[in-house]
Design a protein around this motif. Structure first.
Motif, short mmCIF file in Angstrom:
data_model
loop_
_atom_site.label_atom_id
_atom_site.label_comp_id
_atom_site.label_asym_id
_atom_site.label_seq_id
_atom_site.Cartn_x
_atom_site.Cartn_y
_atom_site.Cartn_z
N THR A 47 -40.27 20.78 -70.60
CA THR A 47 -40.45 20.85 -72.05
C THR A 47 -39.12 21.07 -72.75
OG1 THR A 47 -42.63 21.79 -71.62
CG2 THR A 47 -41.78 22.02 -73.85
N VAL A 120 -45.26 29.04 -64.65
CA VAL A 120 -44.56 28.50 -65.81
C VAL A 120 -44.80 27.00 -65.98
CG1 VAL A 120 -42.28 28.13 -66.86
CG2 VAL A 120 -42.79 30.27 -65.65
N ARG A 163 -44.09 22.56 -69.27
CA ARG A 163 -44.47 23.97 -69.16
C ARG A 163 -45.97 24.10 -69.40
NH1 ARG A 163 -40.88 28.45 -69.67
NH2 ARG A 163 -38.77 27.82 -69.06
N ARG A 165 -49.59 26.12 -70.36
CA ARG A 165 -50.36 27.18 -71.02
C ARG A 165 -51.81 27.00 -70.66
NH1 ARG A 165 -52.27 27.93 -76.96
NH2 ARG A 165 -53.52 29.78 -76.58
N LEU A 223 -47.49 22.69 -72.80
CA LEU A 223 -47.00 23.47 -73.92
C LEU A 223 -46.09 22.62 -74.81
CD1 LEU A 223 -46.89 26.35 -75.20
CD2 LEU A 223 -44.89 26.77 -73.74
N ASN A 224 -46.23 22.80 -76.12
CA ASN A 224 -45.43 22.09 -77.12
C ASN A 224 -45.57 20.58 -77.00
OD1 ASN A 224 -44.50 24.55 -78.11
ND2 ASN A 224 -42.65 24.52 -76.86
N SER A 249 -49.27 25.08 -78.88
CA SER A 249 -48.11 25.94 -79.05
C SER A 249 -48.31 27.21 -78.23
CB SER A 249 -47.91 26.29 -80.52
OG SER A 249 -48.95 27.13 -80.98
N ASP A 250 -47.41 28.18 -78.41
CA ASP A 250 -47.54 29.43 -77.66
C ASP A 250 -48.82 30.19 -78.01
OD1 ASP A 250 -45.15 29.28 -76.19
OD2 ASP A 250 -43.99 29.99 -77.90
N ASN A 251 -49.31 30.01 -79.24
CA ASN A 251 -50.44 30.81 -79.69
C ASN A 251 -51.66 30.00 -80.12
OD1 ASN A 251 -48.93 33.34 -79.51
ND2 ASN A 251 -47.80 32.60 -81.29
N THR A 252 -51.49 28.72 -80.35
CA THR A 252 -52.61 27.91 -80.82
C THR A 252 -52.79 26.67 -79.96
OG1 THR A 252 -51.19 26.70 -82.38
CG2 THR A 252 -52.33 28.67 -83.21
#
Length: 260
Positions: A47, A120, A163, A165, A223-224, A249-252
């Motif tokens: 990423t 990761v 990466r 999530r 991620l991203n 994203s990191d949170n959504t």
């Protein structure tokens, strides 16, 4: 009849024969690169362009007759450097290119990601199960099968490993109207040199063992990146498929829910 989207991508085809067993195995590493060498170069990145070091890159030659284990000749092996770059070279032998009746000959390129942190990065084993891989040896392999290999030629293969999530995804409200009804989903994400699918039977079904009205799965997302969630439903024999493009994203999103 069960409908299943395998989301297979040729760029992620696994070099199963070369990595799981063979009848005869030999090493044929060339000491120096020459004008006659076949060269393969590229980069392994994650990423935001993050270079991935210490990824083992290997090319094998295989020959195999029908229903027999292959003979494997290991041609070259290197690791990516701190910039994620690699360069390997080998010599194509005459007996590897001549045609023989009933004998299949091919070259395979494999990237072994076992040195990456599985907490990761998304590894192949996060997305799908490999049949027959009881030891887990293939769960870290990204492979290119039947690659071209001409003498004195150069080829480039870049690999992308995003990466990871993990997101909790709930399928709910599964009240089947007929035998064979189901709801299932897959997540398509950028991977390798194209896309791959997280597809580990994330589903609720009514045929065979009833799986219940609701279930939550932990599914890997890039991620991203934009991930495409495909939801398949069969209600009373009628099929409906929909796609949802989700930027992670990191949170959504915090979680996802899909109703039958």
């Amino acid at each position: 009849m069960r409908v299943k989207n395998f989301c297979k991508n040729l760029c992620l085809s696994l070099c199963l024969m070369a990595w799981t067993g063979c009848d005869k195995e030999e090493w044929d590493f060339a000491a120096e690169e020459t004008a006659e060498s076949t060269v393969i170069t590229g980069e392994v990145r994650s990423t935001n362009g993050e270079p991935l070091a210490d990824v083992v890159v290997r090319v094998d030659y295989e020959e195999q007759r029908w229903l027999q284990l292959p003979n494997v000749r290991h041609k070259a092996e290197v690791k990516t450097d701190k910039k994620g770059a690699y360069r390997l070279h080998f010599l194509v032998k005459d007996d590897e290119t001549t045609e023989e009746e009933g004998l299949s000959k091919s070259y395979h390129l494999a990237f072994d990601l076992r040195n990456l942190n599985p907490e990761v990065y998304i590894l192949p084993g996060d997305m799908y199960d490999v049949p027959g891989d009881t030891e887990g040896d293939l769960r870290t392999i990204v492979g290119f099968s039947y690659i071209p290999a001409e003498k004195a030629s150069t080829y480039t293969y870049d690999v992308y490993v995003p990466r990871k999530r993990m997101i909790q995804v709930t399928l709910r409200g599964f009240v089947p109207e007929a035998y064979g009804d189901y709801i299932r989903l897959t997540n398509t994400l950028p991977y390798g040199s194209g896309t791959a699918c997280a597809d580990k039977d994330y589903e609720l079904r009514s045929d065979g063992y009833y799986s219940g009205e609701e279930r939550t799965f932990s599914i890997p997302f890039a991620l991203n990146e934009e991930n495409v969630v495909t939801v398949e439903r069969v209600k009373n024999g009628v099929s409906l498929t929909e796609e949802h493009t989700i930027l992670v994203s990191d949170n959504t999103p915090a979680s996802l829910t899909f109703d039958f």
